[in-house]
Each structure stands twice: as C-alpha cells, then as structure tokens.
Design a protein around this motif. Sequence first.
Motif, short mmCIF file in Angstrom:
data_model
loop_
_atom_site.label_atom_id
_atom_site.label_comp_id
_atom_site.label_asym_id
_atom_site.label_seq_id
_atom_site.Cartn_x
_atom_site.Cartn_y
_atom_site.Cartn_z
N LYS A 132 36.81 -101.03 -88.26
CA LYS A 132 36.84 -101.41 -86.84
C LYS A 132 37.82 -102.56 -86.65
CE LYS A 132 33.90 -104.10 -83.74
NZ LYS A 132 32.53 -104.65 -83.59
N LEU A 133 38.69 -102.42 -85.66
CA LEU A 133 39.66 -103.46 -85.34
C LEU A 133 39.12 -104.37 -84.26
CD1 LEU A 133 42.87 -101.24 -85.30
CD2 LEU A 133 42.60 -103.31 -86.68
N LEU A 139 51.21 -100.04 -85.74
CA LEU A 139 51.16 -101.07 -86.77
C LEU A 139 52.55 -101.59 -87.08
CD1 LEU A 139 49.45 -102.60 -88.89
CD2 LEU A 139 49.94 -100.72 -90.46
N TYR A 154 50.01 -105.48 -84.31
CA TYR A 154 50.42 -104.27 -83.64
C TYR A 154 51.44 -104.60 -82.55
CZ TYR A 154 46.76 -101.57 -85.91
OH TYR A 154 46.00 -100.93 -86.84
N GLN A 209 53.12 -102.92 -79.05
CA GLN A 209 52.86 -101.89 -78.04
C GLN A 209 53.92 -101.94 -76.96
OE1 GLN A 209 49.21 -102.26 -75.71
NE2 GLN A 209 49.03 -100.03 -75.57
N TYR A 253 38.40 -93.44 -84.00
CA TYR A 253 37.94 -94.61 -83.25
C TYR A 253 38.35 -94.47 -81.78
CZ TYR A 253 38.25 -96.48 -88.03
OH TYR A 253 38.14 -96.67 -89.39
N TYR A 262 38.93 -96.95 -78.41
CA TYR A 262 39.07 -98.31 -77.90
C TYR A 262 39.35 -98.24 -76.41
CZ TYR A 262 39.80 -99.65 -82.82
OH TYR A 262 39.65 -99.85 -84.18
N GLY A 296 53.20 -97.73 -71.83
CA GLY A 296 52.90 -96.31 -71.84
C GLY A 296 52.64 -95.72 -73.21
N LYS A 297 52.67 -96.54 -74.22
CA LYS A 297 52.43 -96.07 -75.59
C LYS A 297 51.19 -96.74 -76.16
CE LYS A 297 56.45 -93.91 -75.68
NZ LYS A 297 56.53 -92.42 -75.71
N GLY A 298 50.65 -96.14 -77.22
CA GLY A 298 49.57 -96.79 -77.93
C GLY A 298 50.13 -97.85 -78.88
N PRO A 299 49.28 -98.76 -79.33
CA PRO A 299 49.73 -99.77 -80.30
C PRO A 299 50.18 -99.10 -81.60
CG PRO A 299 47.57 -100.32 -79.39
CD PRO A 299 47.87 -98.92 -78.98
N GLU A 326 45.47 -97.41 -92.55
CA GLU A 326 46.12 -97.61 -91.27
C GLU A 326 45.52 -96.72 -90.20
OE1 GLU A 326 50.34 -97.07 -91.32
OE2 GLU A 326 50.55 -97.30 -89.15
N GLN A 327 45.31 -97.29 -89.03
CA GLN A 327 44.88 -96.51 -87.87
C GLN A 327 46.10 -96.17 -87.03
OE1 GLN A 327 41.58 -98.17 -85.60
NE2 GLN A 327 40.61 -98.89 -87.49
N LEU A 366 42.00 -95.53 -75.46
CA LEU A 366 42.84 -95.23 -76.62
C LEU A 366 42.00 -94.64 -77.75
CD1 LEU A 366 44.82 -98.56 -76.56
CD2 LEU A 366 45.88 -96.33 -76.31
N GLN A 406 43.99 -111.20 -77.66
CA GLN A 406 44.21 -110.83 -76.26
C GLN A 406 45.61 -110.32 -75.96
OE1 GLN A 406 41.04 -110.44 -75.40
NE2 GLN A 406 41.54 -111.24 -73.39
N PHE A 412 49.85 -107.61 -80.52
CA PHE A 412 48.44 -107.91 -80.73
C PHE A 412 48.19 -108.27 -82.18
CE2 PHE A 412 46.59 -106.53 -76.74
CZ PHE A 412 47.49 -105.59 -76.27
N PHE A 468 47.37 -94.75 -83.46
CA PHE A 468 46.89 -94.66 -82.09
C PHE A 468 47.58 -93.55 -81.31
CE2 PHE A 468 44.10 -98.26 -81.22
CZ PHE A 468 44.28 -99.01 -82.38
N GLY A 469 46.82 -92.94 -80.41
CA GLY A 469 47.40 -92.04 -79.44
C GLY A 469 47.98 -92.83 -78.27
N PRO A 470 48.58 -92.12 -77.31
CA PRO A 470 49.22 -92.80 -76.17
C PRO A 470 48.23 -93.29 -75.13
CG PRO A 470 49.48 -90.45 -75.97
CD PRO A 470 48.84 -90.68 -77.30
N PHE A 477 40.65 -107.20 -81.83
CA PHE A 477 41.98 -107.58 -81.38
C PHE A 477 41.99 -108.95 -80.70
CE2 PHE A 477 44.63 -103.84 -81.93
CZ PHE A 477 43.73 -102.80 -82.01
#
Lengths: 118, 115
Positions: A105-106, A46, A36, A38, B33, B35, A41-44, B103-104, B91, A110, A89, B106-108, A108
């Motif tokens: 479930k992911l 893919l 991933y 990132q 999910y 996180y 300010g954003k989510g990860p 694929e997952q 998240l 570090q 990640f 993600f939101g912000p 991750f």
Amino acid sequence: QQQVKQSPQSLIVQKGGISIINCAYENTAFDYFPWYQQFPGKGPALLIAIRPDVSEKKEGRFTISFNKSAKQFSLHIMDSQPGDSATYFCAAKGEWGAGGTSYGKLTFGQGTILTVHP
Amino acid sequence: GAGVSQSPSNKVTEKGKDVELRCDPISGHTALYWYRQSLGQGLEFLIYFQGNSAPDKSGLPSDRFSAERTGGSVSTLTIQRTQQEDSAVYLCASSQRPGSYNEQFFGPGTRLTVL
C-alpha cells in the motif's frame, strides 16, 4: 493523520536550475520510499525509489537523499528542463497487513507542482 | 495491452445515481490497488486485492463504496448513491506481486464528476 508530509506545494525553477522537493514521514514501519511523476491526464509513474538502508540514490539527473534518523527524504532534479514540469509525489510503503506481510500500500505526500521555465 | 487500462476515462453522473468504474490490470499481475485523487485529499488508498480477495478495504470512505475482482484480473469499483464529495479521479494500479519492492503501475484514471 497525515503520515507523509511534502513541501513545497508548488515550485518554479528556471531551465538548468536545481529543483528540490522535501518529504517527512512518521511511521517507522515504512521500508521503501518511491517518488512518482504525474503529467496532466495521466496516472502517476515511478521515477526513482530508495530503501532506508541507503542514504542516497542517483539515476541520471534525479537524486534521492534519505535521512533515516530525521525521517526525511528529498528529491533533487539537476539541470531541470521544461519537460520536467509535472506534479511530483513522494510516497512510502511498508505498512503491514494481516498475516505479517507488507502488501505494498502506498501512502502519498500531498504533491508538488513543478514548473520549469525555459 | 502493455499497461493498466481504466474505463470510462470520464464519467459525469447525477447525485444519487450508482456508478461502476472498471480496471484492467497488466496481465499476470496478482496485486491490484485502487486509489482516489482529489484536490482536498491528495492521493489516498482505497482497497487492495490479492487475486480475487481483498485483504485490506480500510480506505473505502463509506459503505456506499464496494469493489470486486474476478478471475484474478478485472476489477470493478462501484459507488452507490453518489454524492458530490465523491467527485475525484479514481486510479487503479497493479503489481506483479504485493510487497514493498514491487513496482505499482498506474492506469490513466477515471475522472468522476457528480452533479
């Protein structure tokens, strides 16, 4: 117990160089290994993923190398660009839940902060 | 909406207060999910929903944390009696189906700060 270990924590590369990030896992039940990206300010999001029956997967400038016997995998970014500067990640999926199904479930690593200098 | 949305984007609260964090998954995604992303712990799994049921709550750090999902869509993560160590980015992610190869997205995230 940290099931996915990632290194280095930070990486500085010059534009046009190769960025390499390494991960190692312990749980042999893992059956899918995504990376991933990132931005602040954003989510990860893919980037690229690989299954353990494949030793290498390439998408554009991004390549995953996978070594099942060593339980290691790595991300190579060729011709690194300033726009690639982000946190990366590695992750693993495949832990099995009740009923004998993998629910995705992911787990991750570090994270690695990549900085590409122009 | 094309993606996963979360609200609020930022939440500042005082120690001991309760907070609710909301997640709107991508329409039609059955798996959801939560996180948590913090400096010391990285990205860690909290809870998984399939429809409105939560088969795996193993990542919830304490009984102060709870979550629900209604109508197979919106999910709320509630933290009661917040502590400073709860400060993190929460998240939410959704996928069309559960399983390794789906694929997952993600939101912000919601950045929670507990003073």
